[in-house]
Structure formats: structure tokens, C-alpha cells
Write an enzyme that holds these catalytic residues in place. Structure first.
Site, mmCIF file in Angstrom:
data_model
loop_
_atom_site.group_PDB
_atom_site.id
_atom_site.type_symbol
_atom_site.label_atom_id
_atom_site.label_comp_id
_atom_site.label_asym_id
_atom_site.label_seq_id
_atom_site.Cartn_x
_atom_site.Cartn_y
_atom_site.Cartn_z
ATOM 1 C CG ASN A 10 -0.322 0.037 2.539
ATOM 2 O OD1 ASN A 10 0.804 0.519 2.697
ATOM 3 N ND2 ASN A 10 -1.004 -0.477 3.544
ATOM 4 C CG ASP A 59 -4.559 -8.796 4.806
ATOM 5 O OD1 ASP A 59 -3.473 -8.460 4.299
ATOM 6 O OD2 ASP A 59 -4.807 -8.692 6.016
#
Length: 300
Positions: free
Chosen positions: A177, A247
Site C-alpha cells: 500500500n 488482504d
């Protein structure tokens, strides 16, 4: 990593030194590796988890949770030397979160456990690994996967600024990220243009492809075959809880890499974005992850 989650919901995140009232508390299952494995399994992938939990009630419950999700637990070891990993999470009314993890037994995962899992790894289509266990263990797992021509997806979380160059060279896909990308490169990432620049740097370090996710803004994809960063928009939804969305994305991506290898990476990422967008519309982490039956037909 496998973590037992304690989740508190409150109107907002507390400031340093502040105590506030929450309005809900519940426990659940988490840990990046476990989350990613569960999401892949729910989409129909044949999965196995390699991890270590404590010889305690939390460890027993986690092993049963893996089984309930159809995940092979042959390589989930229990130890009396440490407790099952745990995490404390606070989620505010807009879905933002703050997390503290205590890795516990996860940090005892080592060579012995990897050796036991060698046979399964050598026949896998995809291996996902992170940095929530001892980095040396993750690096050895990447080496083993590379040796057997198993596709690797590396999620460098928690990120480290001094990450060994070997991690990049052994990663077919590196997915991080914006915060993790900033730590890895030392460069600020707030826009798609920023993400494109850091993805170029990550690619230059040796990974086959780089994906930088930016939450509701979507993500940027770059591969060694096409050095022009591509923006893949996220599906616009009203988020209830963003915990575990990254995830869900990675687990879905692994599913598509394993079972839909004829798709372009950009299309795999687009589909994984849709899966992750479904997860943020429900509360919880693994409990929010969609199953195969929840997906539109065009995603399968």
C-alpha cells in the site's frame, strides 16, 4: 501470520493518552497471511497455511477456523514456547482503523517448519508471503518457491526501509500500500503519479511486477513487460470497515494468478479490486470476505 483479533468499535479513534467509550466489542481471526489464505480459499483455491500458533485455546480455535474455511492445516504448528499471536484493533464510525499486534508464536516459525512444508510448496502454483514472521524465514520461503518455479506474491508488511534486495529479486509480484511504499522508497505517496514513480523504483530493484494500492483511489500496476504505470480504479462503495481490505485484495489476486493465468495482470487486479470492495461493505476482517457465490458471474 495468524492473529487472534480483539476489535473495539468507537465513534472515533482516541488521541494519545485519551480514554473514550466504544459501542461494540468482538473477537475474530486475522493476521495478513491467514487473511490472504482465507480469501483465496473462499474463492475456491486449494490452499495450505504455513504458520505457528500457541498451544492454547486461541491456537486451537485458529486451527479449527482454518479447517472451517477448507484450508489444509498440515503445516500449522503449535508451540508451548509462546502464546498465539494477538492484535488489538479500534475501528471508528467511518471505517478507519488503528492496530497493534503482538506476534507471539508467529516469530518462532523457522527452518524446521519450512522443511516440513517443502513438498507442498514444490507443487504449489502460487505462494504468498509477508514480513509478519521472521524476515529470514520469509526470504527462505521465497528462495524455495523460486527454485521450484512457483509464482511468488510478496506483501512487504510491516514494511522495512532496510529490506534486503533479495526480496525484490525473488518477487514475481510485489504488492504494497502507499504507506509501505513510502517506507520502502523514502518517497511520499499521495497521488497516482506518486504511486507510478515509486512503482518504477520498486521494479528497478528487481521484482517482476509492482502493485501499489491506494485504498479508495484504486491502485497502480507496473510490470517488467510494460514499464508504463497503469491506474486500476477501485469500485466506488460505502465502506463500513476497511480492516483486512488489502488482504482480501491479495488473496483474490493469488486466486486469479493461480487459476486464471491467461488474464493480464491488469485484469486480475481489476477483479481483485472488486472482491476487496465487497469486503469493506461488512464489519470484521475474515468474516467480511466474500465467497465465490457472492461474486458476479463475470468475475469467474
Amino acid at each position: 501470520m495468524a492473529l487472534y483479533f480483539c476489535i473495539s468499535q468507537a465513534p472515533r479513534l482516541p488521541r494519545i493518552g485519551e480514554t473514550i467509550h466504544g459501542h461494540r466489542f468482538f473477537i475474530g481471526f486475522g493476521g495478513k497471511g491467514a487473511n490472504q489464505c482465507v480469501q483465496a480459499a473462499r474463492l475456491g483455491a486449494k490452499t495450505a497455511m504455513v504458520c505457528k500458533v500457541g498451544k492454547d485455546v486461541f491456537g486451537d480455535n485458529y486451527i479449527q477456523n482454518f479447517k472451517n474455511n477448507g484450508i489444509a492445516t498440515d503445516y500449522v504448528e503449535q508451540t508451548s514456547d509462546a502464546a498465539t499471536g494477538a492484535a488489538s484493533i479500534i475501528v471508528n464510525d467511518t471505517g478507519e482503523n488503528a492496530i497493534v499486534i503482538v506476534p507471539g508464536a508467529n516469530m518462532l516459525l523457522g527452518d524446521t517448519e519450512l522443511q516440513k512444508a517443502h513438498e507442498a510448496l514444490s507443487h504449489a502454483k502460487v505462494m504468498i508471503c509477508q514480513l509478519e514472521v521472521n524476515p529470514d524465514t520469509s526470504l527462505k520461503a521465497l528462495h524455495a518457491a523460486h527454485k521450484h518455479h512457483v509464482k511468488t506474491i510478496f506483501n512487504p508488511a510491516p514494511a522495512a526501509s532496510d529490506l534486503s534486495q533479495e526480496f525484490y529479486k525473488l518477487s514475481d509480484i510485489l504488492c504494497c500500500n502507499e504507506t509501505e511504499a513510502e517506507i520502502l522508497t523514502g518517497k511520499t505517496v499521495t497521488t497516482m503519479e506518486d504511486a507510478g514513480k515509486v512503482s518504477l523504483e520498486l521494479l528497478a530493484r528487481g521484482c517482476g511486477s509492482a502493485i501499489v494500492t491506494l485504498g479508495s483511489q484504486g491502485c497502480v500496476v507496473l510490470s517488467s513487460q510494460d514499464s508504463c504505470p497503469k491506474h486500476i480504479p477501485a469500485t466506488s462503495v460505502t465502506a463500513v470497515d476497511t480492516t483486512g481490505a488489502g488482504d482480501s485484495f491479495i488473496g483474490a489476486l493469488a486466486f486469479y494468478v493461480a487459476y486464471y493465468s491467461s488474464l493480464t495482470l491488469e485484469e486480475m487486479v481489476r477483479r481483485a479490486n472488486v472482491v476487496a470492495s465487497l469486503s469493506v461493505q461488512k464489519e470484521g476482517t475474515q468474516t467480511s470476505f466474500p465467497s465465490r457465490r457472492d461474486l458476479p458471474a463475470e468475475l469467474l
